[in-house]
Write an enzyme that holds these catalytic residues in place. Structure first.
Site, mmCIF file in Angstrom:
data_model
loop_
_atom_site.group_PDB
_atom_site.id
_atom_site.type_symbol
_atom_site.label_atom_id
_atom_site.label_comp_id
_atom_site.label_asym_id
_atom_site.label_seq_id
_atom_site.Cartn_x
_atom_site.Cartn_y
_atom_site.Cartn_z
ATOM 1 N N GLU A 1 2.622 6.587 5.878
ATOM 2 C CA GLU A 1 3.886 7.009 5.501
ATOM 3 C C GLU A 1 4.108 6.588 3.906
ATOM 4 O OE1 GLU A 1 6.299 8.728 6.442
ATOM 5 O OE2 GLU A 1 6.172 8.691 8.852
ATOM 6 N N GLU B 1 7.215 8.974 12.176
ATOM 7 C CA GLU B 1 7.897 7.984 12.707
ATOM 8 C C GLU B 1 9.001 8.462 13.307
ATOM 9 O OE1 GLU B 1 7.846 4.986 9.408
ATOM 10 O OE2 GLU B 1 6.263 4.220 10.529
ATOM 11 N N CYS C 1 11.251 6.399 -0.609
ATOM 12 C CA CYS C 1 10.375 7.389 -0.653
ATOM 13 C C CYS C 1 10.512 9.057 -0.736
ATOM 14 C CB CYS C 1 9.190 7.086 0.404
ATOM 15 S SG CYS C 1 10.133 7.056 2.143
ATOM 16 N N ASN D 1 10.874 -1.720 0.326
ATOM 17 C CA ASN D 1 12.068 -1.146 0.025
ATOM 18 C C ASN D 1 13.120 -1.044 1.244
ATOM 19 O OD1 ASN D 1 10.498 0.883 1.284
ATOM 20 N ND2 ASN D 1 11.543 2.641 0.371
HETATM 21 P P1 NAD Z 1 1.899 -0.369 -2.173
HETATM 22 O O1 NAD Z 1 1.207 0.804 -1.850
HETATM 23 O O2 NAD Z 1 1.842 -1.179 -3.165
HETATM 24 O O3 NAD Z 1 1.973 -1.494 -1.024
HETATM 25 C C1 NAD Z 1 2.241 -1.290 0.387
HETATM 26 C C2 NAD Z 1 1.865 -2.160 1.284
HETATM 27 O O4 NAD Z 1 0.223 -2.024 1.407
HETATM 28 C C3 NAD Z 1 1.947 -3.571 0.848
HETATM 29 O O5 NAD Z 1 2.303 -4.334 2.183
HETATM 30 C C4 NAD Z 1 0.641 -4.025 0.263
HETATM 31 O O6 NAD Z 1 0.395 -5.420 0.123
HETATM 32 C C5 NAD Z 1 -0.401 -3.385 1.238
HETATM 33 N N1 NAD Z 1 -1.551 -3.098 0.657
HETATM 34 C C6 NAD Z 1 -1.915 -2.749 -0.958
HETATM 35 N N2 NAD Z 1 -3.237 -2.553 -0.809
HETATM 36 C C7 NAD Z 1 -3.702 -2.748 0.301
HETATM 37 C C8 NAD Z 1 -5.078 -2.300 0.757
HETATM 38 N N3 NAD Z 1 -5.959 -2.104 0.119
HETATM 39 N N4 NAD Z 1 -5.318 -2.438 2.224
HETATM 40 C C9 NAD Z 1 -4.242 -2.654 2.848
HETATM 41 N N5 NAD Z 1 -2.962 -3.029 2.588
HETATM 42 C C10 NAD Z 1 -2.766 -2.858 1.148
HETATM 43 O O7 NAD Z 1 3.680 0.300 -2.271
HETATM 44 P P2 NAD Z 1 4.796 -0.687 -2.558
HETATM 45 O O8 NAD Z 1 4.865 -0.635 -3.910
HETATM 46 O O9 NAD Z 1 4.951 -1.632 -1.586
HETATM 47 O O10 NAD Z 1 5.983 0.591 -1.928
HETATM 48 C C11 NAD Z 1 6.234 1.571 -2.563
HETATM 49 C C12 NAD Z 1 5.580 2.870 -2.191
HETATM 50 O O11 NAD Z 1 5.757 3.009 -0.819
HETATM 51 C C13 NAD Z 1 6.079 4.102 -2.734
HETATM 52 O O12 NAD Z 1 5.229 4.985 -3.013
HETATM 53 C C14 NAD Z 1 6.906 4.831 -1.688
HETATM 54 O O13 NAD Z 1 7.218 6.384 -1.777
HETATM 55 C C15 NAD Z 1 6.299 4.343 -0.522
HETATM 56 N N6 NAD Z 1 7.214 4.518 0.705
HETATM 57 C C16 NAD Z 1 6.983 5.539 1.752
HETATM 58 C C17 NAD Z 1 7.769 5.406 2.486
HETATM 59 C C18 NAD Z 1 7.438 6.642 3.734
HETATM 60 O O14 NAD Z 1 8.052 6.504 4.909
HETATM 61 N N7 NAD Z 1 7.023 7.737 3.572
HETATM 62 C C19 NAD Z 1 8.751 4.549 3.086
HETATM 63 C C20 NAD Z 1 8.904 3.660 1.894
HETATM 64 C C21 NAD Z 1 8.133 3.598 0.849
#
Ligand code: NAD
Length: 486
Positions: free
Chosen positions: A252, A460, A286, A155
Site C-alpha cells: 500500500e 486491503e 496516501c 499517518n
Molecule cells: P516510509 O516508506 O518511510 O516507511 C514506512 C514503513 O516502512 C515504516 O515503518 C518504516 O520503518 C519501514 N521501512 C523503511 N525502510 C524499510 C526497509 N528497507 N525494509 C522494511 N521496512 C522499511 O513511509 P512513511 O513516511 O512512514 O509514510 C508515508 C508514505 O506512506 C507515503 O508515501 C504514503 O503515501 C504512504 N501511505 C500509503 C498508504 C496506502 O494505503 N496506500 C496509506 C498510508 C500511507
C-alpha cells in the site's frame, strides 16, 4: 481513564510487554508542541526472533479453530475498541498530531470496523467443490499463509495495525507488526485489546524499530507474507527483499492522484472534495487528490469558493475538539513539505494561499494552494504528503484523462461532474485502484482499497483482502480405478 503515552515497555510479544533497552532509543514527539511524550527502543535482532517464534507457535493452534471461533474473538476486539474509542483517539492524536475531531471518527473506529467485518466473515471462509469426469471430484481448501509481517506508515497508526491484523487473523495467520518509528504507540494498544478479547498469546505481536527492523521481517525465513504501508521507494525495497524467500506481499504505497472538476460540477461539492483530498489529516493521506484539474471556465469561481471555505480552518492544539487542522507529524516531514513549497514558487506556480510555516512551537504548515500549476512542475509530479494543493487548468475531457494518467502512480482518482455518463466514462479510463465520483477519500471496510502501477500490489479491506492473506489448496479425489499407460 486516559492512556499514559509512555507504554509499559517497547514491544508486545507472546501476550506481554517486553523491553530490551539495548535497542536504539526512539523518542515519541507530540507534533503540536515538540514535547517528548514517550520513549521506546528499537527491537534488537533477538527481539525480532522472539516475536517471530511466538507468532509461529500461536499460529498453529489458531488455525485449528473454526472460523466462527476466530471471528468471535475478533468481534470482541472490535467491541472493546469502540468502548475505548475516546482513549485510543487521544493517544493517536498525541502520536500523530492529528486533530481529535478526526481521530475520534476515522482511526480506532475504522480499526474496529475491520475487526468486526473480518470477524463476521471468518466463519464464511470455505472452499469449493468441483465435479469432474466419471464421478471424480476436486475440492479446494482456503488455508492460512502462516506468520505475516505488517509494516506501518505513521499517518493512520491504529487503522493500519487493524487493517492488516484483522484479515490476517481471520484467515488463521499470526502477525508480527512493526509500526512506523514516528508513531509507535497505538499498535501496542491493539495488541493489548486482542489479548483482552481472548486471542492467544503470540497471535499478534508488536515490535518497534526503524527500517532495518522492517527489513529483518521482510527477509525472515519464517515469515510467509509481508504487508507494507509506506512510500513507493520503500515498497520497491521491501518487495525485492520479500522475493528472495518468495513471500506473498501487499504493498500500500504512495500516490499523486488526480481530482478532475468539470465545469458542470456542483462547485460546493467539488470544493468539499478538494478540501478532503488535500487538507484532511493536514494532507498526510496516501490517496489524496493533490492534482486538482479544474476546467478552465470555472477555475476563478472554484478557487474563490475554496478561499472562502478555507476561512473556516481552525488550526491549533489538536486535543481541542474544535481544531480541524493539525500539525505535520514530524520535523522531517515539515521540512519536506516546505522544500516542495519552495520548489513550487521557484518553478513559477502562483502561491494562492498559505505556504509559510507558522512561527512558534509545533509543526504547523497552513493549507497551501498553488494555481497556474503545469504538469512538468515538481509539485505536480511528486508526492508531497502535506497540505499542498496544486490546481491545474484543463480544456477537454480527452486532454484531462491523458494528463491525469501521466504519472507513475495509480492509487486513487476522482471526478466531479453532474453528467452521469461522463462520470463513468472518465473514471473508466483513469488508471487507479480506488476511484471516486462526486465524493473523495472515503475508505469503508466493505470496499476494496489499494493501488495500481507504482502505488502498490494487492488490496486491503472487503472480501478481496482475504485473497491476500490465504492460499488455496486443491485436492483431487479419484473415485475410479487408476488408469496408467503401463
Ligand atoms: P516510509 O516508506 O518511510 O516507511 C514506512 C514503513 O516502512 C515504516 O515503518 C518504516 O520503518 C519501514 N521501512 C523503511 N525502510 C524499510 C526497509 N528497507 N525494509 C522494511 N521496512 C522499511 O513511509 P512513511 O513516511 O512512514 O509514510 C508515508 C508514505 O506512506 C507515503 O508515501 C504514503 O503515501 C504512504 N501511505 C500509503 C498508504 C496506502 O494505503 N496506500 C496509506 C498510508 C500511507
Amino acid at each position: 481513564m486516559a492512556y499514559d503515552p509512555q507504554p509499559t515497555a517497547s514491544h508486545f510479544i507472546d501476550g506481554a510487554y517486553v523491553e530490551d533497552t539495548s535497542g536504539t532509543p526512539i523518542d515519541v514527539i507530540f507534533p503540536a508542541t515538540g514535547e517528548v511524550i514517550a520513549r521506546v527502543h528499537a527491537a534488537t535482532p533477538a527481539i525480532v526472533e522472539q516475536a517471530v517464534a511466538a507468532a509461529r507457535k500461536a499460529q498453529v493452534g489458531w488455525a485449528r479453530l473454526t472460523g466462527s471461533e476466530r471471528g468471535r474473538i475478533l468481534r470482541r476486539a472490535a467491541d472493546i475498541m469502540r468502548e475505548r474509542n475516546h482513549d485510543l483517539s487521544v493517544l493517536e492524536t498525541l502520536d500523530t498530531g492529528k486533530p481529535l475531531q478526526e481521530t475520534s471518527v476515522a482511526d480506532a473506529t475504522s480499526g474496529a470496523d475491520a475487526f468486526e467485518y473480518f470477524g463476521a466473515i471468518a466463519a464464511g471462509l470455505t472452499g469449493s467443490h468441483i465435479p469432474l469426469t466419471g464421478g471424480d471430484f476436486a475440492y479446494t481448501v482456503r488455508q492460512p499463509l502462516g506468520v505475516c509481517a505488517g509494516i506501518g506508515a505513521w499517518n493512520y497508526p491504529t487503522q493500519i495495525a487493524c487493517w492488516k491484523g484483522a484479515p490476517a487473523l481471520a484467515c488463521g495467520n499470526a502477525m508480527v507488526f512493526k509500526p512506523s518509528e514516528t508513531t509507535p504507540l497505538c499498535a501496542l494498544k491493539v495488541a493489548e485489546i486482542l489479548i483482552e478479547a481472548g486471542a492467544p498469546a503470540g497471535l499478534y505481536n508488536v515490535v518497534q524499530g526503524l527500517g532495518e527492523v522492517g527489513a529483518q521481517l521482510a527477509t525472515h525465513d519464517d515469515i510467509a507474507k509481508v504487508s507494507l504501508t509506506g512510500s513507493a521507494p520503500t515498497g520497491k525495497k521491501v518487495y525485492a527483499a520479500a522475493a528472495a524467500t518468495m513471500k506473498h506481499v501487499t504493498m500500500e504505497l504512495g500516490g499523486k492522484s488526480p481530482l478532475v472538476v468539470f465545469a458542470d460540477a456542483d462547485i460546493d461539492n467539488a470544493v468539499s472534495g478538494a478540501i478532503l483530498a488535500n487538507f484532511y489529516s493536514s494532507g498526510q493521506i496516501c490517496s489524496n487528490g493533490t492534482r486538482v484539474f479544474v476546467e478552465r471556465a470555472i477555475r476563478p469561481a472554484f478557487v474563490a469558493r475554496l478561499q472562502e471555505r478555507l476561512q473556516s480552518v481552525v488550526l491549533g492544539d489538536p486535543r481541542e475538539m474544535e481544531t480541524n487542522f493539525g500539525p505535520m507529524v514530524s520535523e522531517r516531514q515539515c521540512a519536506i513539505v516546505e522544500s516542495y513549497i519552495d520548489k513550487g514558487v521557484a518553478e513559477g506556480a502562483t502561491l494562492f494561499c498559505g505556504g509559510k510555516r507558522l512561527d512558534g512551537p509545533g509543526l504547523f504548515v497552513p493549507p497551501t494552494v498553488f494555481t497556474d500549476v503545469t504538469d512538468d512542475m515538481t509539485i505536480a509530479r511528486e508526492e508531497i504528503f502535506g497540505p499542498v494543493m496544486a490546481v491545474l487548468d484543463f480544456d477537454s475531457e480527452e486532454e484531462v484523462i491523458s494528463r491525469a494518467n501521466a504519472t507513475p502512480f495509480g492509487l486513487a482518482g476522482g471526478v466531479f461532474t453532474q453528467d452521469i455518463t461522463r462520470a463513468h466514462r472518465v473514471i473508466d479510463q483513469i488508471d487507479a485502484g480506488t476511484c471516486y465520483i462526486n465524493c473523495y477519500n472515503i475508505a469503508p471496510v466493505e470496499a476494496p482499497f489499494g493501488g495500481v502501477k507504482a502505488s502498490g500490489v494487492g488490496r486491503e479491506n472487503s472480501a478481496e483482502a482475504l485473497n491476500h492473506y490465504s492460499q488455496v489448496k486443491t485436492v483431487y479425489v479419484g473415485m475410479n480405478p487408476v488408469e496408467a499407460p503401463y
